[in-house]
Design an enzyme around this catalytic site. Sequence first.
Site, PDB file in Angstrom:
ATOM      1  N   SER A   1       0.856  -1.187   0.000  1.00 52.18           N
ATOM      2  CA  SER A   1       0.000   0.000   0.000  1.00 52.18           C
ATOM      3  C   SER A   1       0.888   1.231   0.000  1.00 52.18           C
ATOM      4  O   SER A   1       2.077   1.152   0.347  1.00 52.18           O
ATOM      5  CB  SER A   1      -0.869  -0.004   1.262  1.00 52.18           C
ATOM      6  OG  SER A   1      -1.478   1.256   1.501  1.00 52.18           O
TER       7      SER A   1
ATOM      8  N   TYR B   1      -2.552  -1.845  10.106  1.00 52.13           N
ATOM      9  CA  TYR B   1      -2.468  -1.856   8.642  1.00 52.13           C
ATOM     10  C   TYR B   1      -1.122  -1.316   8.176  1.00 52.13           C
ATOM     11  O   TYR B   1      -0.456  -1.910   7.319  1.00 52.13           O
ATOM     12  CB  TYR B   1      -3.610  -1.013   8.071  1.00 52.13           C
ATOM     13  CG  TYR B   1      -3.724  -1.068   6.565  1.00 52.13           C
ATOM     14  CD1 TYR B   1      -4.326  -2.154   5.941  1.00 52.13           C
ATOM     15  CD2 TYR B   1      -3.257  -0.020   5.784  1.00 52.13           C
ATOM     16  CE1 TYR B   1      -4.452  -2.192   4.562  1.00 52.13           C
ATOM     17  CE2 TYR B   1      -3.374  -0.056   4.394  1.00 52.13           C
ATOM     18  CZ  TYR B   1      -3.978  -1.144   3.793  1.00 52.13           C
ATOM     19  OH  TYR B   1      -4.087  -1.186   2.411  1.00 52.13           O
TER      20      TYR B   1
END
Length: 279
Positions: free
Chosen positions: A157, A170
């Site tokens: 990401s 995350y």
Amino acid sequence: MVGRVEGKVAFITGVARGQGRAHAVRLAQEGADVIGVDLCADVDTVDYPMATATDLAETVALVEKLGRRIVTAVADVRDEDALRTAVDAGVAELGRLDIVVANAGVSGGGAATETLDAHAWRTLLDIDLTGCFLTAKVAIPHLVAGGRGGSIILTSSMLGLRGQGWMAAYVAAKHGLVGLMRSLANELAGQLIRVNSVHPGNVRTPMVDNESLRRMLRPDLANPTIDDAAAVLGQLHLMPVPLIEAVDVANAVLFLASDEARYITGVPLPVDAGATAKA
């Protein structure tokens, strides 16, 4: 015209929808057959719905419509035995393995670290980080046995390359994937197996376009739409594009999977409208 991955076989996790489906379709368009897995069930710590068996069937139909073969299984990336069974069966049917896209992942956030539930932390890291490790682990023997080299692509990401508050699990998992990618690149270079990561920005998939995230980003509205949320999401990108499409990431995956990238390994590739370059 021969496709850019003609005759190759790709193993893709999280294939039922979103980026995983986009990768399957894009690689199939360029000549690859597909082995795909997805959980097809909800996760207790994730506040948006996961993909379903119906979603998985739709991915199968899209790949087969392109004239390519696809073998799928319902499997949890946290389950090493289930992953191994799925990839072994796929290779037995399709005859080889050349490309691995460790794409399955979930999001989580909205909590300060001191209030983050430990079970939610472990679940997210188990799926987003350990799941990619297990995907690579069960696939590498097939790549090595083929003797043709190969390409492993880990989906990280933009938050694997920069910080972000209230998303500790995350961000930690996606940073961890960079370390895993670089370690694998060093281990496998001698077999001509390349390992890279892609780092998407805000992608228009159910991970981003869901009621929970829309309400978190726009608490001032009763029923915020994705366009309402985009006004906040867009602040993360450098370019004036609040959301990119899954095919934009799939095009990067295709490049890394193809022989055009035959000497590219150990590279984190942002597809993030400039988010990681933002001052």
